[in-house]
Design an enzyme around this catalytic site. Structure first.
Site, PDB file in Angstrom:
ATOM      1  N   GLN A 114      33.720  68.940  30.173  1.00 62.85           N
ATOM      2  CA  GLN A 114      35.354  68.781  30.152  1.00 62.85           C
ATOM      3  C   GLN A 114      35.898  67.363  29.612  1.00 62.85           C
ATOM      4  O   GLN A 114      36.857  67.120  29.450  1.00 62.85           O
ATOM      5  CB  GLN A 114      35.771  68.865  31.721  1.00 62.85           C
ATOM      6  N   ARG A 144      38.422  71.720  41.414  1.00 61.53           N
ATOM      7  CA  ARG A 144      39.516  72.032  41.360  1.00 61.53           C
ATOM      8  C   ARG A 144      40.298  71.191  42.595  1.00 61.53           C
ATOM      9  O   ARG A 144      40.962  71.733  43.330  1.00 61.53           O
ATOM     10  CB  ARG A 144      40.032  73.459  41.387  1.00 61.53           C
ATOM     11  N   CYS A 145      40.028  69.651  42.282  1.00 68.17           N
ATOM     12  CA  CYS A 145      40.307  69.048  43.593  1.00 68.17           C
ATOM     13  C   CYS A 145      41.122  67.619  43.396  1.00 68.17           C
ATOM     14  O   CYS A 145      41.486  67.074  44.277  1.00 68.17           O
ATOM     15  CB  CYS A 145      39.018  68.557  43.881  1.00 68.17           C
ATOM     16  N   GLU A 202      45.746  72.403  39.640  1.00 70.16           N
ATOM     17  CA  GLU A 202      44.859  72.617  40.915  1.00 70.16           C
ATOM     18  C   GLU A 202      45.717  72.771  42.248  1.00 70.16           C
ATOM     19  O   GLU A 202      45.257  73.007  43.203  1.00 70.16           O
ATOM     20  CB  GLU A 202      43.988  71.089  41.295  1.00 70.16           C
TER      21      GLU A 202
END
Ligand code: MCN
Ligand code: CUM
Length: 795
Positions: free
Chosen positions: A223, A370-371, A740
């Site tokens: 990413q 996803r934090c 997110e």
């Protein structure tokens, strides 16, 4: 009379433009890591430890070398001769690439084989003989800090125990005073279990070292390709211009593809040693057992409350289980990430948080999924605490939130933990949600149902979360500042290519960035191709995570387009033979202020940049922009879930899910809605079914899709989405992150709904996942149900 273009028609800001990347994705024409085949390519397979904690007495690889087709067998000892047995982590710890002294978690990399095909490599791995001496195992923070606990990191100097850090933030004295004044103190203990991003595509890489040019090209599921290049340059001390990282199409990332994994390093070394391209593609169990997980954090939470519902103070203590290496991929100076973003949407006079991190015999990780760096835990704890407090006070849970929200006219607002929030309409979002779900009617229905023995429940989760790391003052990775970039090249016919330092993994950047350019320049979105992920061509950027792309790279896209527009204005003045001051802009066109019919299109300006520029002007129409955001963005969300719990079985069904999201100006509402639906589905999955844990021997239970369930369309409930728009005051187009929000805020809504349904039992908490047997146990035994490992396994 205006002749400007219709922004929606050209696919600008607000257009529900179909995702252009789906043209290849839905046709099976994506170009993922495993689609890439290079001439002469070899394959790596990794031998993983069956034990969670053991000393390695010896490793015998001789039988593996004898298998035809095997080119290389690597062990930690051999990596050590190249100084590559250990690698630094993004949290300033070290992590074993291949184990030398001990294995410290089940699934740890012990050796690898490089062979002509992956099957030979796999067979050869099985021929490696490792002699282990088992050691006692630690699978939770309590075990980690007991007197006499086995020392996991005996490789480190100055590490006498298993504690990584003790950290605190906030106003301890002020918080103590608030608790002294409180009418009611509400307490709750929670565990946010280990969860796993599990993108459809696992991790992998192809390293290709070319001896002739000395260039190292690495295709890699990352990413953040530029960070990897920087890390290789700074740590392996390879010359930066001789390293090219290419992140091909990614089959989802969800944070799993932020860390640097041992497999990448092995492939690189193997390619250098064999002078052949070397591919490593992880299998599903390898992914679930060894790569970056999320959460595994415990909370002791306390709230000081006034009888009328006002929150006077908040105390939080968290224990984080980091596994065997402190590998959090997070760029802040805060040890527990952005955990202290908790309670940012509430106006609270005093708060204090203490956090302890420990080593255990589990895979490292800790932040990814996803934090936005532990915001997921922060908001889950916050909203579970809020519901418990409302119950303790006997106040309606919606009203309790409303009383404590930061008011619309109170921005910018300094939170009790020190963040600065800048905009929002929290009460309005809540109202929209309550209206949509039919709150008052549902409460009546619930009462009626209760009389007939049916258990209905409603859960609310409201939160503002910090998205978009940096700014560069407060965020860096290995000293590299957290800004981002965009480069725009407009060709002579008005078509353009845009590159950014972000890396889409499914979020739709190829679609949405073009919409920002369309908005700024009036070029139709379909005339702009977007490219990301190749460090040889993209401008330097810090990649995509923490929903930072829109807040940072997206802002850079706006800024570079504005630079291009400024140059185009000069070209327009030249073409129109007037001075620049007399030129006005409307979407897609410059015109003479005193004679609006006389104008030139942006495309005509582009042609002039290559064919008819004024004397002294540099030819061409291209530029770049680096954007350092002044602040994080703070989207807000209100999620409301209604459920029915079957008291006979503990099974619960979702009746209704309402989501109200305020992510500021929406670039593409359809993409935003997709992000929310996907996020809610992950929230529902974690709340209801995703189970990955450890037994007392440190065996990972659930490292497969038989136990760790991904919800399909069949089990996924339907969602009703609503929006509120509060533009971000510091973003060029007023956008805030969204990637997110629903995963962060969603879980508490589902859990709160189930807990509300079984409230009469006196149970305060059932840990996720709320499997039917846990809920059934809570209802029938009338006690809380913990999900903390170790789990008991049947004899
Ligand atoms: N968007 C918009 N308007 C806004 C905000 C965002 O139209 N006001 C659009 C953006 O243009 C982008 C998408 O929504 O196309 C998400 O934008 P953003 O919130 O900036 O998030 P990122 O692009 O930085 O994505 C990262 C975020 C993270 S951290 C995880 S984890 C996650 C998530 O995105 N992983 C995903 N969503 C995912 N979605 C898919 N399909 N796959 C993943 O791996
Ligand atoms: Cu924390 S998962 Mo996303 O930030 O890549």
């Amino acid at each position: 009379m205006t002749q400007g273009l219709d922004e929606i028609k050209i696919g600008g800001l607000g257009a529900r433009r179909r995702r252009v990347e789906d043209n290849r994705f839905v046709r099976g024409r994506g170009n993922y890591i495993d689609d890439i085949v290079l001439p002469g390519m070899l394959h790596v397979e990794i031998l993983r430890s069956p034990l969670a904690h053991a000393r390695i007495r010896s490793i015998d690889t001789s039988k593996a070398w004898d298998i035809p087709g095997v080119r290389l067998v690597l062990t930690g000892e051999m990596m050590a001769t190249r100084n590559l047995a250990w690698m630094p982590t993004l949290s300033y710890d070290t992590q074993a690439v291949l184990a030398t002294d001990k294995v410290r978690f089940q699934g740890q990399e012990v050796a690898c084989v490089i062979a002509d095909d992956p099957y030979i490599a796999k067979d050869a791995c099985e021929a490696i003989v490792v002699d282990y001496e088992p050691l006692p195992v630690i699978v939770n923070p309590t075990q980690a800090v007991v007197e006499g606990a086995p020392l996991i990191r005996d490789d480190k100097e100055n590490q006498p125990d298993n504690v990584i850090y003790d950290w605190e933030v906030g106003d301890k004295a002020g918080t103590d005073r608030a608790f002294e004044r409180a009418d009611v103190v509400s307490k709750i203990e929670l565990h946010y279990p280990r969860s796993h991003p599990s993108p459809l595509e696992c991790c992998g890489s192809i390293a290709d070292f070319d001896r002739a040019t000395s260039k190292l090209t690495v295709y890699m599921t990352t990413q953040a390709p530029h960070i990897v290049r920087a890390a290789v340059a700074l740590i392996a001390e390879l010359p930066e211009h001789m390293i090219r990282i290419i992140s091909p199409d990614l089959g989802g990332g969800f944070g799993n593809k932020v860390p640097v994994y041992p497999g990448y390093v092995m492939a690189i070394l193997a390619s250098i040693l064999t002078e052949r391209p070397v591919k490593w593609v992880e299998d599903r169990s390898g992914n679930l057992i060894s790569t970056g997980f999320g959460r595994d954090v415990y909370l002791q939470g306390e709230m000081a409350l006034r009888r009328d519902g006002k929150i006077l103070g908040v105390r939080m203590h968290t224990d984080a289980d980091h596994g065997a290496f402190f590998g959090d991929a997070q760029p802040s100076k805060f040890k527990i990430g952005l955990m202290h973003s908790a309670f940012a949407c509430y106006d609270i006079p005093a708060a204090h948080l203490t956090a302890r991190g420990v080593y255990t015999n589990k895979a490292p990780g800790g932040v990814a999924y996803r934090c936005s760096f532990r915001v997921t835990e922060a908001m889950f704890f916050q909203e579970r605490m809020v519901q418990a407090a409302a119950d303790d006070l006997g106040i309606d849970q919606a009203e309790f939130r409303r009383v404590n929200f930061v008011r619309d006219d109170d921005f910018p607002h300094r939170t009790a933990f020190g963040f600065l929030t800048d905009s929002g309409q929290y009460g309005k979002c809540l109202d929209v949600g309550l209206e949509a779900v039919g709150y008052q009617e549902f409460l009546k229905e619930k009462e009626e149902a209760r009389k007939r023995g049916r258990l209905l429940g409603i859960g609310i989760s409201t939160m503002t979360e910090p998205l978009g790391a940096g700014n560069s003052r407060e965020f860096d990775i290995l000293g590299i500042k957290m800004f981002d970039s965009a480069e725009l090249r407009v060709h002579m016919t008005g078509k353009a290519i845009l590159r950014t330092g972000a890396r889409t993994q499914g979020q739709g950047h190829e679609t949405t960035w073009a919409q920002i350019v369309a908005h700024e320049l009036g070029l139709p979105a379909e005339d702009i191709v977007v490219e990301e992920g190749d460090t040889d061509t993209a401008p330097f950027g810090m990649g995509t995570y923490a929903s930072r792309s829109t807040p940072v790279a997206g802002a850079a896209v706006s800024m570079v387009a504005r630079k291009i527009r400024a140059k185009a204005r000069k070209l327009a003045a030249h073409l129109l033979e007037v001075s620049e001051e007399d030129v006005e802009w409307e979407l897609g066109r410059f015109y003479v202020r005193s004679a609006p019919d006389r104008g030139v299109t942006i495309q005509e300006c582009a042609m002039a940049a290559y064919s008819n520029m004024p004397d002294g002007m540099e030819p061409g129409l291209e530029g770049n922009a680096y954007y350092d955001p002044p602040n994080l963005t703070w989207p807000f969300a209100c999620y409301i879930v209604t459920v029915e719990v079957d008291p006979q079985t503990g099974v619960w069904d979702v009746l209704n899910t309402v989501a109200v999201d305020d992510c500021g100006v929406r670039i593409n509402p359809m993409v935003v809605e997709g992000q929310i639906m996907g996020g809610l589905t992950e929230a529902y999955a974690m709340a209801s079914m995703q189970f990955i844990t450890f037994d007392a021997e440190g065996n990972c239970v659930g490292s497969n899709f038989m136990d760790y369930l991904l919800p399909t369309a069949w089990e996924t409930p339907g969602y009703e989405l609503h929006e509120v728009v509060t533009p971000c005051p510091h973003h060029p187009i007023g956008a805030k992150g969204i990637g997110e929000c629903a995963t962060v805020g969603g879980p508490a809504a589902f859990v709160n709904a189930v807990m509300d349904a079984i409230k009469d039992t006196g149970v305060r908490n059932v840990d996720m996942p709320l499997l039917p047997d846990r809920v059934y146990e809570a209802i029938t035994q009338r006690h809380d149900v913990s999900g903390a490992p170790p789990i008991k396994v049947d004899e």
